[in-house]
Design an enzyme around this catalytic site. Structure first.
Site, mmCIF file in Angstrom:
data_model
loop_
_atom_site.group_PDB
_atom_site.id
_atom_site.type_symbol
_atom_site.label_atom_id
_atom_site.label_comp_id
_atom_site.label_asym_id
_atom_site.label_seq_id
_atom_site.Cartn_x
_atom_site.Cartn_y
_atom_site.Cartn_z
ATOM 1 N N CYS A 130 0.827 -1.207 0.000
ATOM 2 C CA CYS A 130 0.000 0.000 0.000
ATOM 3 C C CYS A 130 0.862 1.257 0.000
ATOM 4 C CB CYS A 130 -0.958 -0.008 1.188
ATOM 5 S SG CYS A 130 -0.142 -0.106 2.792
ATOM 6 N N HIS A 180 -4.969 7.817 7.174
ATOM 7 C CA HIS A 180 -5.238 8.173 5.787
ATOM 8 C C HIS A 180 -4.181 9.172 5.324
ATOM 9 C CE1 HIS A 180 -8.180 7.956 2.591
ATOM 10 N NE2 HIS A 180 -8.266 9.268 2.506
ATOM 11 N N ASN A 202 -7.481 15.623 -0.047
ATOM 12 C CA ASN A 202 -7.742 14.209 0.208
ATOM 13 C C ASN A 202 -7.738 13.492 -1.145
ATOM 14 O OD1 ASN A 202 -8.656 11.686 0.841
ATOM 15 N ND2 ASN A 202 -10.619 12.328 1.700
ATOM 16 N N ASP A 222 71.328 -4.817 -10.042
ATOM 17 C CA ASP A 222 71.876 -5.299 -11.310
ATOM 18 C C ASP A 222 70.996 -6.331 -11.992
ATOM 19 O OD1 ASP A 222 72.203 -7.449 -9.654
ATOM 20 O OD2 ASP A 222 74.403 -7.448 -9.704
ATOM 21 N N SER A 237 70.259 -9.365 -11.059
ATOM 22 C CA SER A 237 70.770 -10.736 -10.975
ATOM 23 C C SER A 237 69.818 -11.671 -10.249
ATOM 24 C CB SER A 237 72.131 -10.730 -10.260
ATOM 25 O OG SER A 237 71.969 -10.312 -8.903
ATOM 26 N N LYS A 274 69.714 -11.681 -7.058
ATOM 27 C CA LYS A 274 70.443 -12.017 -5.834
ATOM 28 C C LYS A 274 70.889 -10.725 -5.160
ATOM 29 C CE LYS A 274 72.324 -16.235 -7.962
ATOM 30 N NZ LYS A 274 71.791 -15.966 -9.310
ATOM 31 N N ASP A 320 51.238 -2.038 16.963
ATOM 32 C CA ASP A 320 50.595 -3.185 17.613
ATOM 33 C C ASP A 320 50.256 -2.794 19.048
ATOM 34 O OD1 ASP A 320 49.721 -5.647 18.473
ATOM 35 O OD2 ASP A 320 51.737 -6.513 18.611
ATOM 36 N N ASP A 371 48.004 -3.658 21.263
ATOM 37 C CA ASP A 371 47.704 -4.642 22.313
ATOM 38 C C ASP A 371 48.830 -5.650 22.509
ATOM 39 O OD1 ASP A 371 47.494 -6.117 20.017
ATOM 40 O OD2 ASP A 371 45.446 -6.823 20.372
ATOM 41 N N SER A 373 49.983 -7.998 20.734
ATOM 42 C CA SER A 373 49.587 -9.372 20.412
ATOM 43 C C SER A 373 50.566 -10.057 19.471
ATOM 44 C CB SER A 373 48.203 -9.368 19.762
ATOM 45 O OG SER A 373 48.235 -8.678 18.515
ATOM 46 N N GLU A 413 44.943 -1.134 12.242
ATOM 47 C CA GLU A 413 46.315 -0.747 12.578
ATOM 48 C C GLU A 413 47.238 -0.876 11.369
ATOM 49 O OE1 GLU A 413 46.362 -2.129 17.299
ATOM 50 O OE2 GLU A 413 46.899 -3.556 15.719
#
Length: 714
Positions: free
Chosen positions: A115, A272, A296, A601, A603, A605, A629, A631, A633, A640
């Site tokens: 409605c 209404h 109305n 370079d 490589s 490595k 960090d 807390d 943990s 964070e």
């Protein structure tokens, strides 16, 4: 060739977001340039059907039980027995799409509990210019008929062109849902079908508010005002709403279903929906009397109290005023005093229209409006309300500048220097998940911006700001509603709006809209994606202790270099010796990224000096990790992580943060290896981009070959 269907859902979502943003920048989604919902183009589909001599059948909303609904509207329910889908030409001999003599009383409700939608459609009929924005003209069951119709509906900031076929659910050759009282017009039934398609099914239409429908038919912002506790500037608010051509409705709320459609002693109908259509000041008994015109829409029953059509008050006003205002007809229109209005009705509903809805109208003034689309994502941008200070700062932030004060009030002895501002927050797509998740509890908080933060844009305010400064205003309440809004009167200045869910870590998309009486500026307050070039480390022989130096020599090859595998063993042994630092070690992937970062370079490595630089960087990164960090943990939470990456030299905006958290956190937890993996990936991507953006324009152009090389290497 790669097909779009081969792409994962997550990638599709990211691609869709980027494409949506590009289309929005081009103006797609405005009423005159609406999106084609489901990529269905009305003109093309109709032309194809006419060429083939076929009637359109919509594959996205088929004439099947699933389009109607589930549970009480499922195929086995009592309501859905003997249901057949028929086209209007199969129901009556001479169907009409829409005739010119429409009115709210022409529309009838079916077996569906919508409605609220019926009332919204009825309100449209009182304003033909708005109606024809939703129901495009030049549609017919005669000329170029192909069984296809289209409507324009507003959804969460954008206008959509929604196509439907004209197959409608019937029983005994009669429509079972919304229908016209005289059975000839079918526009309202087809409009209901388009709305049902948009939100998934007819069943999803059950339960709602008239204002929800009006918003989706106009793109406006709705607000409810309880008249038992009206704002102090209630009369001014009414005048301003009428000046801006807002749609307004009023009603007498009921607390018991038995009161619905019962009458007061002055012939007002409880439960209404009435429309507020005018406001006039008249001289009566040597003083100014404010009158309100009420309509109305559903019948000819009218108020019979003071200032009604036959009331004696009209005999004591000037003849000119009487002729102008009084029309003695049982047409549903009547006048009443402002005092009687406030004492008889209990609820006022206002739908404030956007400027584009008024662009061809005569109006005295209009709202200035802006809107933003955003999202709350678990672990990154879903910080919850102010009860959660550790994460509240991570919510999306929007700044608004209010430089101009409202016009002076003619009827006020004191003219305050204030700016009227209507802020509305809407959560998206909740009806689409009607059988699953329900509405989230949402709201927003507004902060006044202190001088040191004014005129700043590329910044995301952090926790310290919200602990230091108090809010200036807020939504009336956090509530599980499609939309919450506040009508505020603020001093000129800059403000930050923080929309949020009540609880943190809730995923949702939202639309934030800001309406102001005068010119205003709004923008997203967010960090710019930026890579800060930190000072390069200088190393000496003292940066490696004797044991670490000896370990490097053992792991290195004949040329004094370590590859990815040797680096993996070397770093895991060395980090195990770090004091006050917990880590499960480095992955091979992170070791590969480290080599890519420092291998000058090519490589693959690292020689001793490069390793010394790397080790100094690692010690700096571990200190940043431990600092963030809070807390202790040994891990970071995903909020964070954003702060840690920023301390390491990379700022990310909300969109990138959402992607990073989704990729590198495990249930909002980030260990040291994941933190480094993420940071090194970001650093490499920034380096590639900046090297390609030689002119510092902020954008680069790549072909598919270059794109694949860079992304696969990164």
């Amino acid at each position: 060739m790669l097909n779009y269907s081969d792409i994962s859902w997550a990638e599709k979502g990211m691609v869709a977001t980027i494409n949506h943003s590009r289309l929005k920048d081009k103006g797609v989604g405005q009423h005159q340039n609406a999106y084609n919902y489901k990529n269905q183009n009305y003109e093309d589909l109709r032309a194809e059907c006419l060429r083939k001599g076929e009637l359109f059948e919509d594959p996205f909303f088929p004439a099947e039980p699933r389009s109607i609904g589930v549970k009480n509207l499922g195929p086995n329910s009592e309501h859905m027995q003997n249901i057949y889908w028929q086209r209007p030409k199969d129901i009556i001999h001479n169907p009409q799409f829409i005739t010119n003599d429409f009115s709210p009383t022409d529309i009838c409700q079916g077996i569906l509990g919508d409605c609220w939608l019926l009332a919204a459609i009825g309100s449209l009929t009182t304003c033909p210019k708005l109606l024809y924005r939703v129901v495009p003209r030049n549609q017919s069951f005669k000329k170029n008929y192909a069984g296809i119709f289209h409507f324009q509906l507003w959804q969460f900031g954008h206008w959509l062109n929604v196509v439907v076929d004209d197959r409608l659910p019937t029983r005994n050759n009669k429509l079972v849902f919304v229908h016209a009282s005289h059975r000839q017009d079918f526009w309202s039934a087809l409009l209901e079908k388009a709305y049902a398609k948009l939100i998934g099914s007819y069943g999803a239409l059950s339960g709602g508010s008239t204002l929800e429908g009006l918003e989706d038919f106009t793109g406006g912002v709705a607000q409810c005002i309880p008249l038992q506790k009206p704002p102090g500037n209630m009369l001014r608010l009414l005048k301003k709403a009428l000046e801006k051509s807002s749609l307004m409705g009023c009603s007498i709320e009921v607390t018991d279903n038995s009161e619905v459609e019962t009458m007061t002693h002055n012939m007002l109908v409880r439960g209404h929906a009435y429309a507020v259509t005018g406001l006039e000041d008249v001289y009566y008994r040597d003083k100014l009397e404010t009158l309100i015109r009420i309509q109305n829409p559903w019948g000819r029953v009218e108020w019979n109290g003071a200032w009604s059509d036959k009331a004696t008050e009209w005999e004591e006003v000037s003849p000119d005023v009487r002729v102008q205002l009084l029309h003695k007809k049982d047409d549903g229109d009547f006048w009443m005093s402002y005092e009687d209005f406030m004492s008889n009705f209990t609820l006022l509903e206002i739908c404030n229209l956007t400027p584009d809805a008024l662009n061809t109208w005569d109006y005295k003034s209009r709202w200035h409006s802006t809107f933003y689309e955003g999202s709350w994502r678990r672990g990154s941008t879903a910080g919850g309300c102010r009860n959660h200070p550790e994460t509240f700062w991570s919510n999306p932030q929007f700044k608004i500048s209010l430089p101009e004060v409202d016009d002076p009030e003619d009827d006020s002895e004191k003219n305050e220097m204030v700016c009227t501002c209507l802020v509305a927050l809407m959560q998206k797509n909740w009806r689409h998940a009607r059988e699953g998740p329900q509405l989230l509890t949402i709201g927003f908080v507004i902060f006044s911006v202190p001088k040191e933060f004014q005129n700043l844009r590329d910044i995301h305010l952090k926790k310290d700001f919200f602990l230091k400064y108090r809010d200036h205003g807020f939504s009336e309440i956090f509530i599980n509603s499609r939309e919450v809004n506040s009508h505020l009167r603020l001093p000129p200045g800059e403000y930050v709006i923080i929309p949020s869910t009540y609880e943190p870590h809730k995923d949702a998309d939202f639309l934030l809209r800001v309406f102001t009486e005068k010119h205003s500026e709004t923008w997203l307050l967010d960090d710019a994606n930026r890579f800060e070039h930190l000072q390069e480390e200088t190393v000496t022989d003292k940066d490696l202790d004797k044991d670490s130096l000896q370990l490097f020599k053992i792991m290195a090859n004949e040329d004094g270099e370590v590859d990815m595998y040797a680096l993996h063993k070397l770093l895991n042994r060395m980090t195990a010796k770090l004091r006050n630092f917990k880590t499960k070690g480095f992955s091979l992937e992170v070791c590969r990224r480290m080599i890519n970062l420092l291998d000058k370079d090519g490589s693959g490595k690292l020689e001793l000096h490069e390793f010394q630089v790397l080790w100094k960087k690692i010690k700096k990164w571990t200190e940043i990790f431990k600092e963030c960090d809070e807390d202790r943990s040994g891990n970071l939470n995903s909020y964070e992580m954003r702060l840690a990456i920023e301390k390491a030299g990379i700022k990310m905006n909300n969109r990138v943060t959402e992607v990073v958290v989704a990729r590198y956190s495990d249930n909002m937890i980030v260990d040291f290896d994941s933190f480094l993996n993420c940071f090194l990936r970001l650093k490499a991507m920034f380096a590639f981009f900046l090297s390609m953006d030689t002119k510092k324009t902020g954008s680069i152009c790549l072909d598919i070959n270059q794109w694949l090389q860079i992304t696969m290497w990164g």
